[in-house]
Design a protein around this motif. Structure first.
Motif, PDB file in Angstrom:
ATOM      1  N   SER A   1     -13.143  14.788   7.155  1.00  0.00           N
ATOM      2  CA  SER A   1     -14.243  15.754   7.166  1.00  0.00           C
ATOM      3  C   SER A   1     -13.758  17.196   7.223  1.00  0.00           C
ATOM      4  N   ARG A   2     -12.517  17.412   7.662  1.00  0.00           N
ATOM      5  CA  ARG A   2     -11.949  18.750   7.733  1.00  0.00           C
ATOM      6  C   ARG A   2     -10.436  18.632   7.720  1.00  0.00           C
ATOM      7  N   ASN A   3      -9.782  19.770   7.545  1.00  0.00           N
ATOM      8  CA  ASN A   3      -8.324  19.772   7.550  1.00  0.00           C
ATOM      9  C   ASN A   3      -7.805  19.518   8.964  1.00  0.00           C
ATOM     10  N   GLU A   4      -7.017  18.434   9.112  1.00  0.00           N
ATOM     11  CA  GLU A   4      -6.494  18.056  10.417  1.00  0.00           C
ATOM     12  C   GLU A   4      -4.983  18.199  10.506  1.00  0.00           C
ATOM     13  N   GLY A   5      -4.325  18.511   9.393  1.00  0.00           N
ATOM     14  CA  GLY A   5      -2.876  18.604   9.386  1.00  0.00           C
ATOM     15  C   GLY A   5      -2.236  17.355   8.820  1.00  0.00           C
ATOM     16  N   HIS A   6      -1.010  17.521   8.325  1.00  0.00           N
ATOM     17  CA  HIS A   6      -0.326  16.445   7.609  1.00  0.00           C
ATOM     18  C   HIS A   6      -0.172  15.186   8.452  1.00  0.00           C
ATOM     19  N   GLN A   7       0.248  15.315   9.719  1.00  0.00           N
ATOM     20  CA  GLN A   7       0.498  14.142  10.542  1.00  0.00           C
ATOM     21  C   GLN A   7      -0.777  13.352  10.814  1.00  0.00           C
ATOM     22  N   SER A   8      -1.874  14.035  11.082  1.00  0.00           N
ATOM     23  CA  SER A   8      -3.144  13.345  11.317  1.00  0.00           C
ATOM     24  C   SER A   8      -3.655  12.687  10.044  1.00  0.00           C
ATOM     25  N   ALA A   9      -3.504  13.375   8.904  1.00  0.00           N
ATOM     26  CA  ALA A   9      -3.934  12.787   7.637  1.00  0.00           C
ATOM     27  C   ALA A   9      -3.121  11.541   7.319  1.00  0.00           C
ATOM     28  N   LEU A  10      -1.827  11.597   7.594  1.00  0.00           N
ATOM     29  CA  LEU A  10      -0.973  10.439   7.351  1.00  0.00           C
ATOM     30  C   LEU A  10      -1.375   9.280   8.251  1.00  0.00           C
ATOM     31  N   LEU A  11      -1.650   9.556   9.518  1.00  0.00           N
ATOM     32  CA  LEU A  11      -2.083   8.505  10.433  1.00  0.00           C
ATOM     33  C   LEU A  11      -3.401   7.891   9.989  1.00  0.00           C
ATOM     34  N   ALA A  12      -4.306   8.732   9.481  1.00  0.00           N
ATOM     35  CA  ALA A  12      -5.591   8.212   8.994  1.00  0.00           C
ATOM     36  C   ALA A  12      -5.373   7.249   7.832  1.00  0.00           C
ATOM     37  N   GLY A  13      -4.495   7.609   6.906  1.00  0.00           N
ATOM     38  CA  GLY A  13      -4.201   6.737   5.788  1.00  0.00           C
ATOM     39  C   GLY A  13      -3.520   5.448   6.217  1.00  0.00           C
ATOM     40  N   LEU A  14      -2.571   5.556   7.144  1.00  0.00           N
ATOM     41  CA  LEU A  14      -1.882   4.363   7.631  1.00  0.00           C
ATOM     42  C   LEU A  14      -2.848   3.423   8.348  1.00  0.00           C
ATOM     43  N   ALA A  15      -3.759   4.000   9.141  1.00  0.00           N
ATOM     44  CA  ALA A  15      -4.730   3.172   9.853  1.00  0.00           C
ATOM     45  C   ALA A  15      -5.660   2.445   8.887  1.00  0.00           C
ATOM     46  N   ALA A  16      -6.023   3.112   7.786  1.00  0.00           N
ATOM     47  CA  ALA A  16      -6.902   2.483   6.794  1.00  0.00           C
ATOM     48  C   ALA A  16      -6.180   1.409   6.004  1.00  0.00           C
ATOM     49  N   ALA A  17      -4.875   1.586   5.789  1.00  0.00           N
ATOM     50  CA  ALA A  17      -4.108   0.626   4.987  1.00  0.00           C
ATOM     51  C   ALA A  17      -3.630  -0.568   5.796  1.00  0.00           C
ATOM     52  N   ALA A  18      -3.470  -0.397   7.113  1.00  0.00           N
ATOM     53  CA  ALA A  18      -2.876  -1.437   7.959  1.00  0.00           C
ATOM     54  C   ALA A  18      -3.545  -2.802   7.835  1.00  0.00           C
ATOM     55  N   PRO A  19      -4.892  -2.894   7.835  1.00  0.00           N
ATOM     56  CA  PRO A  19      -5.504  -4.231   7.751  1.00  0.00           C
ATOM     57  C   PRO A  19      -5.413  -4.857   6.354  1.00  0.00           C
TER      58      PRO A  19
ATOM     59  N   ALA B   1       0.855  -1.189   0.000  1.00  0.00           N
ATOM     60  CA  ALA B   1       0.000   0.000   0.000  1.00  0.00           C
ATOM     61  C   ALA B   1       0.886   1.231   0.000  1.00  0.00           C
ATOM     62  N   ILE B   2       0.628   2.151  -0.895  1.00  0.00           N
ATOM     63  CA  ILE B   2       1.343   3.429  -0.925  1.00  0.00           C
ATOM     64  C   ILE B   2       0.364   4.509  -0.474  1.00  0.00           C
ATOM     65  N   VAL B   3       0.613   5.093   0.688  1.00  0.00           N
ATOM     66  CA  VAL B   3      -0.289   6.077   1.289  1.00  0.00           C
ATOM     67  C   VAL B   3       0.211   7.482   0.959  1.00  0.00           C
ATOM     68  N   VAL B   4      -0.686   8.305   0.405  1.00  0.00           N
ATOM     69  CA  VAL B   4      -0.305   9.641  -0.058  1.00  0.00           C
ATOM     70  C   VAL B   4      -1.241  10.697   0.545  1.00  0.00           C
ATOM     71  N   PRO B   5      -0.819  11.432   1.589  1.00  0.00           N
ATOM     72  CA  PRO B   5      -1.643  12.533   2.102  1.00  0.00           C
ATOM     73  C   PRO B   5      -1.698  13.665   1.081  1.00  0.00           C
ATOM     74  N   CYS B   6      -2.872  14.251   0.914  1.00  0.00           N
ATOM     75  CA  CYS B   6      -3.059  15.317  -0.082  1.00  0.00           C
ATOM     76  C   CYS B   6      -3.792  16.496   0.547  1.00  0.00           C
ATOM     77  N   TYR B   7      -3.278  17.681   0.329  1.00  0.00           N
ATOM     78  CA  TYR B   7      -3.974  18.896   0.746  1.00  0.00           C
ATOM     79  C   TYR B   7      -3.791  19.947  -0.342  1.00  0.00           C
ATOM     80  N   ASN B   8      -4.877  20.275  -1.011  1.00  0.00           N
ATOM     81  CA  ASN B   8      -4.856  21.241  -2.119  1.00  0.00           C
ATOM     82  C   ASN B   8      -3.793  20.866  -3.162  1.00  0.00           C
ATOM     83  N   GLU B   9      -3.894  19.664  -3.669  1.00  0.00           N
ATOM     84  CA  GLU B   9      -2.903  19.144  -4.616  1.00  0.00           C
ATOM     85  C   GLU B   9      -3.492  18.970  -6.022  1.00  0.00           C
ATOM     86  N   GLU B  10      -4.467  19.792  -6.402  1.00  0.00           N
ATOM     87  CA  GLU B  10      -5.108  19.624  -7.702  1.00  0.00           C
ATOM     88  C   GLU B  10      -4.130  19.785  -8.868  1.00  0.00           C
ATOM     89  N   GLU B  11      -3.102  20.598  -8.705  1.00  0.00           N
ATOM     90  CA  GLU B  11      -2.155  20.825  -9.790  1.00  0.00           C
ATOM     91  C   GLU B  11      -1.235  19.640 -10.024  1.00  0.00           C
TER      92      GLU B  11
END
Length: 326
Positions: A81-99, A12-22
Motif C-alpha cells: 500500500s506504500r513504500n516500506e523499503g527494500h527489506q520489508s518488500a522482500l519479506l512481503a514477497g517471501l511470505a507470499a511465496a513460502a506456502p 518461486a523467484i521473488v523480485v522486489p520492485c521500486y520505480n523500475e518501469e525502465e
C-alpha cells in the motif's frame, strides 16, 4: 547430506520492485525465459513462477506487473500500500511465496546479478542445501568509490559482530523450511542478510560475476548504504553499546592518571594556569557524550518501534493464478 537428489522443486523467484518501469519489461522477459528453459530441462516444476513485489512505486511499475499477470500464467504480482523499503518488500514477497514453493530465490529487478546462477542454486538445493548464497567474485564493474564503500560496509559489519556472508547481498535461494524459520523472526527492523545465517540448516555459496545495470538508477546510494549499516548493526548486535562502556572506562582511567599528574605538579609548585587544556577537555567530553547519547538513542528508538508491534507492511493487492480478477 542426503544420498539421493531432492526432486525438482516448484520454484518461486521473488523480485522486489521500486520505480523500475525502465527495466521491468527486460527483467520479466529474461527471468521468464530462464524459468521456461529450467522447466524444459526438468530442473523445476512446470508451475514454478515469478513474483514481482511493487514497493509503493510512483511510476508505472505496478501497471506493468498487472499487465504481465494478465498475459503470463507464470507471473504473480504483489502490491504494497506504500513504500516500506527494500527489506520489508522482500519479506512481503517471501511470505507470499513460502506456502506455494519448495525453493524460493530472491533477486533485484535490475538483474545485475547473473540470472544463470539460479540454475546452479537449484542444483545445490537438489543436492541437499537449504540456503544457497550468491556471492560476487569481484567488483570490477563498480566505481572506485562504490567498491571501496561496499567492501568497507561488509568489514564494518563484521567488526561489529554481525555474521553475514562477505560480498553477499540479497541474491540467494532458500528452501521452504529455511524460509519458514526465517519468517519466525518478527522484528520490525529486520536485516535479512544478518538473519539468514542465524536460521542454520545446510548452506553453501555460489560465485558469480555481477554485470552493469540495464536501466534506471541504483536504489542503494551512499546514504541508503549508511542507513542499512546502522539498521544492521543496531538490530543484530550490541557491540556499539559495549564500545561506549569501554570508551567510558578508558576515559576514567585517563582522568585518574591526569588527576595524579596535576596533583604532583601542584604540590611541586610547578604549575601554569591556562584555559586551552580546560576548553579542549570540555569539547572532547562533550563530543563523547553526544556521540554516546546518539548511539544509545538509536537503540532506544529500536525498542520503541518494536514495542508498538506495528505490521511491517500492508498488502494492497495480490495477483496470482487463482485471483487474476482482483
Amino acid at each position: 547430506m542426503p544420498a539421493t537428489l531432492r526432486p525438482a522443486p516448484r520454484l518461486a523467484i521473488v523480485v522486489p520492485c521500486y520505480n523500475e518501469e525502465e527495466v521491468f519489461a527486460y527483467c520479466q522477459q529474461e527471468l521468464g525465459a530462464l524459468l521456461y528453459t529450467m522447466v524444459q530441462d526438468h530442473m523445476v516444476q512446470p508451475d514454478s513462477f515469478l513474483l514481482f513485489v511493487d514497493d509503493g512505486s510512483r511510476d508505472t511499475t505496478w501497471e506493468q506487473i498487472k499487465a504481465a499477470c494478465e498475459t503470463e500464467t507464470c507471473v504473480q504480482g504483489l502490491k504494497l500500500s506504500r513504500n516500506e523499503g527494500h527489506q520489508s518488500a522482500l519479506l512481503a514477497g517471501l511470505a507470499a511465496a513460502a506456502p506455494q514453493a519448495e525453493a524460493i530465490v530472491s533477486i533485484d529487478a535490475d538483474l545485475q546479478d547473473d540470472i544463470q546462477t539460479i540454475r546452479r542454486m537449484v542444483e545445490r538445493y537438489r543436492a541437499g542445501y537449504d540456503v544457497v548464497y550468491g556471492v560476487r567474485e569481484c567488483r570490477q564493474t563498480d566505481t572506485w568509490f562504490k567498491r571501496t564503500s561496499a567492501e568497507g560496509f561488509y568489514r564494518l559489519m563484521a567488526a561489529m559482530g554481525v555474521k553475514q556472508v562477505f560480498n553477499h547481498a540479497d541474491f540467494r535461494l532458500l528452501s521452504q523450511r529455511a524460509l519458514t524459520e526465517l519468517l519466525r523472526y518478527t522484528e520490525r527492523n529486520a536485516y535479512i542478510r544478518g538473519l539468514v545465517p542465524l536460521v542454520g540448516f545446510p548452506s553453501t555459496e555460489v560465485a558469480y560475476a555481477r554485470g552493469l545495470r540495464t536501466a534506471g538508477e541504483s536504489k542503494y546510494p551512499l546514504s541508503k548504504m549508511l542507513a542499512l549499516a546502522v539498521e544492521g548493526i543496531t538490530s543484530m548486535t550490541i557491540t556499539p553499546l559495549r564500545l561506549i562502556a569501554t570508551l567510558g572506562l578508558c576515559i576514567c582511567l585517563f582522568s585518574v592518571t591526569a588527576t595524579l599528574y596535576v596533583l604532583v605538579r601542584k604540590f611541586s609548585g610547578n604549575t601554569v594556569e591556562g584555559w586551552p587544556s580546560i576548553i579542549l577537555s570540555i569539547f572532547f567530553m562533550g563530543g563523547v557524550q553526544m556521540l554516546s547519547l546518539g548511539i544509545i538513542g538509536e537503540y532506544v528508538g529500536k525498542i520503541y518501534l518494536e514495542a508498538k508491534q506495528r505490521p511491517r507492511f500492508h498488502v494492497e493487492s495480490f495477483l496470482k493464478l487463482s485471483t487474476k480478477q482482483k
